[in-house]
Design an enzyme around this catalytic site. Structure first.
Site, mmCIF file in Angstrom:
data_model
loop_
_atom_site.group_PDB
_atom_site.id
_atom_site.type_symbol
_atom_site.label_atom_id
_atom_site.label_comp_id
_atom_site.label_asym_id
_atom_site.label_seq_id
_atom_site.Cartn_x
_atom_site.Cartn_y
_atom_site.Cartn_z
ATOM 1 N N GLY A 1 0.828 -1.199 0.000
ATOM 2 C CA GLY A 1 0.000 0.000 0.000
ATOM 3 C C GLY A 1 0.861 1.247 0.000
ATOM 4 O O GLY A 1 2.006 1.222 -0.464
ATOM 5 N N CYS A 2 0.343 2.329 0.537
ATOM 6 C CA CYS A 2 1.082 3.593 0.576
ATOM 7 C C CYS A 2 2.408 3.411 1.312
ATOM 8 O O CYS A 2 2.442 2.921 2.444
ATOM 9 C CB CYS A 2 0.239 4.671 1.270
ATOM 10 N N PHE A 3 3.498 3.794 0.663
ATOM 11 C CA PHE A 3 4.811 3.528 1.263
ATOM 12 C C PHE A 3 5.155 4.437 2.435
ATOM 13 O O PHE A 3 6.120 4.185 3.151
ATOM 14 C CB PHE A 3 5.937 3.528 0.233
#
Length: 219
Positions: free
Chosen positions: A55-57
């Site tokens: 997902g969002c890093f």
């Protein structure tokens, strides 16, 4: 008199040359020091690397930064089909890249299996191309490695953890094909923006701090 001017010119030329060499040497020394600064975490440590996409890093990087034994992190884009992608290109779903965190860790201080376990806790490994509100192939889950031994550990651990789920686990387990560092504003994002978006529950950050903490630090 003419000879004096010639000697004076030679003296000035040597002085200018000496100054130029000094600047050049200083510049090269600076470059070396910068390289050494980046390698500080490597000295005297059994440092290895692994790449996590979940997902969002922003949140994934912040998670691993809490773990004792993790010596360096960097967010970027992995396993795509172009070169030097920008964030805008990656989120256009045309490059094949996924948001990924490069994790360097001291294998003498922290076990890779612990890192994988924390990673699984930070995602839903059964959702394809989605984590939380993040949807698209650039948010797909994956663990990428650069050597055979690490790959064997990752594959075995994922197979073991997959038994805890009733649905198929869709986390990619692959050799790293490529990785490009993301733009500076993405690096250490949640440190710079504590209120920034994150799909990971805050309690997991606390768990990560204690997961490999020294005995006195767990109290």
């Amino acid at each position: 008199m003419k000879n004096i001017f010639i000697l004076l010119g030679m003296f000035l030329g040597i002085a200018v040359f000496a100054a130029s060499c000094g600047d050049s040497k200083k510049m090269k020394t600076g470059e070396i020091n910068k390289e050494k600064e980046n390698e500080t975490v490597m000295d005297g440590a059994n440092v290895k690397e692994i790449y996590f996409a979940g997902g969002c890093f922003w949140g994934t990087e912040h998670l691993f930064q809490q773990v004792r034994g993790v010596v360096k992190t960097e967010v970027g884009y992995a396993n795509g089909k172009t070169k030097n992608p920008t964030y805008e290109e990656v989120v256009s779903h045309t490059t094949g890249f996924t948001e990924t965190v490069k994790v360097k860790y001291d294998a003498d201080q922290v076990d890779l299996k612990l890192l994988i376990d924390l990673y699984f806790k930070s995602i839903d490994p059964t959702t394809l191309n989605r984590q939380g509100n993040d949807v698209g192939d650039n948010y797909r889950s994956g663990i990428y490695f650069t050597d055979v031994n690490t790959g064997a550990i990752v594959k075995a651990e994922v197979e073991k953890l997959a038994k805890n789920y009733s649905k198929p686990v869709v986390v990619e387990v692959e050799t790293l094909k490529n990785f490009y560092r993301a733009e500076d504003y993405h690096q250490d994002y949640l440190d710079k923006n504590p209120g920034g978006y994150c799909h990971i529950e805050p309690g997991l950050f606390e768990e990560a701090k204690k997961a490999n903490a020294l005995p006195e630090a767990k109290k």
